[in-house]
Design a protein around this motif. Sequence first.
Motif, PDB file in Angstrom:
ATOM      1  N   UNK A  94      17.742  12.517  -5.318  1.00 24.03           N
ATOM      2  CA  UNK A  94      18.023  11.094  -5.109  1.00 24.03           C
ATOM      3  C   UNK A  94      17.089  10.516  -4.046  1.00 24.03           C
ATOM      4  N   UNK A  95      16.884  11.261  -2.950  1.00 27.57           N
ATOM      5  CA  UNK A  95      16.052  10.763  -1.861  1.00 27.57           C
ATOM      6  C   UNK A  95      14.604  10.555  -2.276  1.00 27.57           C
ATOM      7  N   UNK A  96      14.033  11.532  -2.984  1.00 25.47           N
ATOM      8  CA  UNK A  96      12.618  11.429  -3.376  1.00 25.47           C
ATOM      9  C   UNK A  96      12.415  10.319  -4.402  1.00 25.47           C
ATOM     10  N   UNK A  97      13.260  10.291  -5.437  1.00 25.46           N
ATOM     11  CA  UNK A  97      13.137   9.243  -6.463  1.00 25.46           C
ATOM     12  C   UNK A  97      13.337   7.867  -5.847  1.00 25.46           C
ATOM     13  N   UNK A  98      14.355   7.739  -4.984  1.00 25.98           N
ATOM     14  CA  UNK A  98      14.609   6.445  -4.358  1.00 25.98           C
ATOM     15  C   UNK A  98      13.481   6.001  -3.455  1.00 25.98           C
ATOM     16  N   UNK A  99      12.921   6.942  -2.692  1.00 24.48           N
ATOM     17  CA  UNK A  99      11.828   6.570  -1.786  1.00 24.48           C
ATOM     18  C   UNK A  99      10.585   6.147  -2.568  1.00 24.48           C
ATOM     19  N   UNK A 100      10.291   6.866  -3.665  1.00 28.55           N
ATOM     20  CA  UNK A 100       9.144   6.480  -4.493  1.00 28.55           C
ATOM     21  C   UNK A 100       9.353   5.081  -5.077  1.00 28.55           C
ATOM     22  N   UNK A 101      10.588   4.801  -5.519  1.00 28.77           N
ATOM     23  CA  UNK A 101      10.875   3.475  -6.073  1.00 28.77           C
ATOM     24  C   UNK A 101      10.668   2.384  -5.018  1.00 28.77           C
ATOM     25  N   UNK A 106       7.382  -1.943  -2.640  1.00 22.84           N
ATOM     26  CA  UNK A 106       6.718  -2.467  -1.447  1.00 22.84           C
ATOM     27  C   UNK A 106       5.256  -2.842  -1.733  1.00 22.84           C
ATOM     28  N   UNK A 107       4.579  -2.030  -2.546  1.00 17.43           N
ATOM     29  CA  UNK A 107       3.169  -2.313  -2.841  1.00 17.43           C
ATOM     30  C   UNK A 107       3.023  -3.173  -4.096  1.00 17.43           C
ATOM     31  N   UNK A 108       4.139  -3.723  -4.574  1.00 17.14           N
ATOM     32  CA  UNK A 108       4.166  -4.673  -5.698  1.00 17.14           C
ATOM     33  C   UNK A 108       3.747  -4.074  -7.033  1.00 17.14           C
ATOM     34  N   UNK A 120      11.640  -8.929   1.632  1.00 16.79           N
ATOM     35  CA  UNK A 120      11.024  -7.755   1.011  1.00 16.79           C
ATOM     36  C   UNK A 120      10.858  -6.635   2.038  1.00 16.79           C
ATOM     37  N   UNK A 121      10.326  -6.947   3.191  1.00 22.52           N
ATOM     38  CA  UNK A 121      10.122  -5.921   4.224  1.00 22.52           C
ATOM     39  C   UNK A 121      11.454  -5.383   4.756  1.00 22.52           C
ATOM     40  N   UNK A 122      12.414  -6.286   4.912  1.00 27.00           N
ATOM     41  CA  UNK A 122      13.716  -5.863   5.427  1.00 27.00           C
ATOM     42  C   UNK A 122      14.417  -4.929   4.460  1.00 27.00           C
ATOM     43  N   UNK A 123      14.481  -5.341   3.203  1.00 22.94           N
ATOM     44  CA  UNK A 123      15.172  -4.521   2.204  1.00 22.94           C
ATOM     45  C   UNK A 123      14.446  -3.199   1.986  1.00 22.94           C
ATOM     46  N   UNK A 124      13.140  -3.254   1.861  1.00 22.63           N
ATOM     47  CA  UNK A 124      12.378  -2.015   1.658  1.00 22.63           C
ATOM     48  C   UNK A 124      12.494  -1.086   2.871  1.00 22.63           C
ATOM     49  N   UNK A 125      12.511  -1.660   4.066  1.00 25.58           N
ATOM     50  CA  UNK A 125      12.653  -0.829   5.262  1.00 25.58           C
ATOM     51  C   UNK A 125      13.992  -0.142   5.335  1.00 25.58           C
ATOM     52  N   UNK A 126      15.063  -0.920   5.059  1.00 25.45           N
ATOM     53  CA  UNK A 126      16.416  -0.328   5.114  1.00 25.45           C
ATOM     54  C   UNK A 126      16.596   0.716   4.025  1.00 25.45           C
ATOM     55  N   UNK A 127      16.215   0.381   2.791  1.00 24.49           N
ATOM     56  CA  UNK A 127      16.387   1.324   1.691  1.00 24.49           C
ATOM     57  C   UNK A 127      15.493   2.545   1.872  1.00 24.49           C
ATOM     58  N   UNK A 128      14.281   2.331   2.379  1.00 23.38           N
ATOM     59  CA  UNK A 128      13.403   3.473   2.619  1.00 23.38           C
ATOM     60  C   UNK A 128      13.981   4.423   3.649  1.00 23.38           C
ATOM     61  N   UNK A 133      16.729   9.539   4.909  1.00 29.03           N
ATOM     62  CA  UNK A 133      17.892  10.271   5.419  1.00 29.03           C
ATOM     63  C   UNK A 133      18.435  11.220   4.363  1.00 29.03           C
ATOM     64  N   UNK A 134      18.465  10.786   3.098  1.00 27.59           N
ATOM     65  CA  UNK A 134      18.882  11.671   2.014  1.00 27.59           C
ATOM     66  C   UNK A 134      17.998  12.908   1.951  1.00 27.59           C
ATOM     67  N   UNK A 135      16.669  12.680   2.068  1.00 25.76           N
ATOM     68  CA  UNK A 135      15.726  13.808   2.001  1.00 25.76           C
ATOM     69  C   UNK A 135      15.956  14.779   3.163  1.00 25.76           C
TER      70      UNK A 135
END
Length: 228
Positions: A94-101, A106-108, A120-128, A133-135
């Motif tokens: 879950x962590x790797x797939x989510x981080x790649x997504x 982030x890079x559009x 965009x930066x806020x959501x990507x930062x929090x989700x990243x 943390x999952x990883x």
Amino acid sequence: MPWCPVCKNEYREGIKFCADCKAELVEQLQDEEEHSAGLEEQQKLEFIRAMLAENETEDTQEEEKQETPVYRPYQNSAAKAEDNRTSANMLLGVGIVGFIFVLLVFVDIIPVYQSTGINKYLVCGVMGALFVLFIVCGVVSMRNSKILLIKAKSEDSLLSELARWCRDNLHAEEIDRELFEEGIPEEQKYFRRTDQMKKIINDKFMNLDEALLEHFVDEYYQELFENG
């Protein structure tokens, strides 16, 4: 001479009531005072006895709580290692797939956001951070799984050694000969036998984990007394 029991005044013979208190006079004022004092002393003694008895009861209950062993069920290290490995695989996946997504968003490459606003930066930062943390948790679980596998091998070796030693040194007839008289219920036999087995094993193999010893004795009891 008569006395007033209230104000303690003395009167002449023939007077029956106190002029001040209107109380009936008595002949032996001193005896009544002694009796009253005796009652008070007896009440004090009874109170002290009750307090001592209450303290003794509390001490006994506290000792029973301290002496009662806390039973901890045995957990096989191999099973715990497998649980940790499964959790690690899920967290890492879950962590790797989510981080790649999140990175692709982030890079559009995945055009979820059409503008480069702060959202965009806020959501990507929090989700990243969440997927990182999952990883991390997955890596920790995988590490724990490897440690538990090593511990499982050690436990299997110890259990094998315990079984080998018990087959050579523990005999049902000798245990029963030392413990029982005629007419002992079967349930009581079980507890006496297992306690004796744990005592003998502890004398030979010191510092054994209590839960592991409890598990081994329960398992070996069937081989020694039921199957044998």
